[in-house]
Scaffold this motif. Sequence first.
Motif, PDB file in Angstrom:
ATOM      1  N   ARG A   3      42.384  31.390  41.950  1.00 48.62           N
ATOM      2  CA  ARG A   3      41.341  31.975  41.115  1.00 48.62           C
ATOM      3  C   ARG A   3      40.702  33.149  41.833  1.00 48.62           C
ATOM      4  O   ARG A   3      40.543  33.158  43.052  1.00 48.62           O
ATOM      5  CB  ARG A   3      40.287  30.937  40.738  1.00 48.62           C
ATOM      6  N   ASN A   4      40.348  34.164  41.069  1.00 54.61           N
ATOM      7  CA  ASN A   4      39.747  35.376  41.591  1.00 54.61           C
ATOM      8  C   ASN A   4      38.433  35.617  40.863  1.00 54.61           C
ATOM      9  O   ASN A   4      38.388  35.652  39.623  1.00 54.61           O
ATOM     10  CB  ASN A   4      40.703  36.559  41.387  1.00 54.61           C
ATOM     11  N   GLU A   5      37.358  35.752  41.626  1.00 55.36           N
ATOM     12  CA  GLU A   5      36.048  35.903  40.987  1.00 55.36           C
ATOM     13  C   GLU A   5      35.933  37.253  40.279  1.00 55.36           C
ATOM     14  O   GLU A   5      36.295  38.301  40.811  1.00 55.36           O
ATOM     15  CB  GLU A   5      34.923  35.761  42.013  1.00 55.36           C
ATOM     16  N   ILE A   6      35.408  37.206  39.061  1.00 58.27           N
ATOM     17  CA  ILE A   6      35.136  38.412  38.284  1.00 58.27           C
ATOM     18  C   ILE A   6      33.694  38.822  38.550  1.00 58.27           C
ATOM     19  O   ILE A   6      32.774  37.998  38.422  1.00 58.27           O
ATOM     20  CB  ILE A   6      35.344  38.168  36.779  1.00 58.27           C
ATOM     21  N   LYS A   7      33.477  40.074  38.931  1.00 62.24           N
ATOM     22  CA  LYS A   7      32.124  40.532  39.243  1.00 62.24           C
ATOM     23  C   LYS A   7      31.687  41.652  38.302  1.00 62.24           C
ATOM     24  O   LYS A   7      32.500  42.254  37.593  1.00 62.24           O
ATOM     25  CB  LYS A   7      32.044  40.972  40.698  1.00 62.24           C
ATOM     26  N   GLN A   8      30.407  41.920  38.331  1.00 61.99           N
ATOM     27  CA  GLN A   8      29.828  42.977  37.502  1.00 61.99           C
ATOM     28  C   GLN A   8      29.058  43.961  38.387  1.00 61.99           C
ATOM     29  O   GLN A   8      28.781  43.669  39.551  1.00 61.99           O
ATOM     30  CB  GLN A   8      28.885  42.366  36.465  1.00 61.99           C
ATOM     31  N   LYS A   9      28.745  45.113  37.833  1.00 62.67           N
ATOM     32  CA  LYS A   9      27.978  46.118  38.559  1.00 62.67           C
ATOM     33  C   LYS A   9      26.485  45.950  38.260  1.00 62.67           C
ATOM     34  O   LYS A   9      26.084  45.758  37.100  1.00 62.67           O
ATOM     35  CB  LYS A   9      28.409  47.526  38.143  1.00 62.67           C
TER      36      LYS A   9
END
Length: 267
Positions: free
Chosen positions: A122-128
């Motif tokens: 799993r790869n974490e999804i990030k936001q700005k």
Amino acid sequence: MGLFDKKYCDFCGEKIGLLGNRKLEDGNMCKKCAAKLSPWFSERRHSTKSDIQAQLEYRERNLEQVAAFNATKTFGKRTKFMIDENAKKFLVTSATNLQSANPDVLDYSQAKGCELDIQESRNEIKQKDANGNSVSYNPPRYEYSYCFRVKILVDSPYFDDMDFELSDGYITTGEQPMNPSMQPSGWNVTGSSSDYDTNAYYECVKTGNEIKAAIENMRNSASAEPKQEPTPAPQSAPSSGPVTCPSCGATTTPDPSGCCEYCGSKL
């Protein structure tokens, strides 16, 4: 012998380059000869010259098996599990030119089982944020990927299994985890994400289960074949001339049943 002394291949006799030696337990092997060994073989450093010579001879004979192989069923895309149902043989290869690759051809009776494995990543999804920095969502969000592997257990003097990747890398399925689990009959999955490459995911599940079922059918087919009883040695016909009876010592002419005319013992 010095570290940088010239070495020669114990099989073809050619001089081995500085970085080209493939060390054996009691000798040396060049890269060209090492490439002829089975791709599933991993015990070279612990093998003797006689071990390797026996395998090279087996691999030479295997070319004839490859030439005669006629696949009636094929599973997988990049790495393929192929079956010749008429000859009751199988192989695993990613090569397009079988004769050049010389994949090991095995009999049904050499198939001992099949293990399936799904590796989840799993790869974490990030936001700005307002400053342009990458920050986590609250709660964190993840993108899930899966890699499918098949291990066919075999009875071979040169390797114990044929372990290969079915999915050709990781398959990304989106934020919904697929929750893979293993059942006695094969892979079982849950999850209904419509994003990303879920079709490829389910195709790997289907193919893996088909390979496992095919291996089980091979084992059943091999065990169901009747064992051939050894042919009894032909009995020699009784001699018609005078012979010495081992029981009474008389010189006798055997009667029609092959017995001594004096004491009746079988001659």
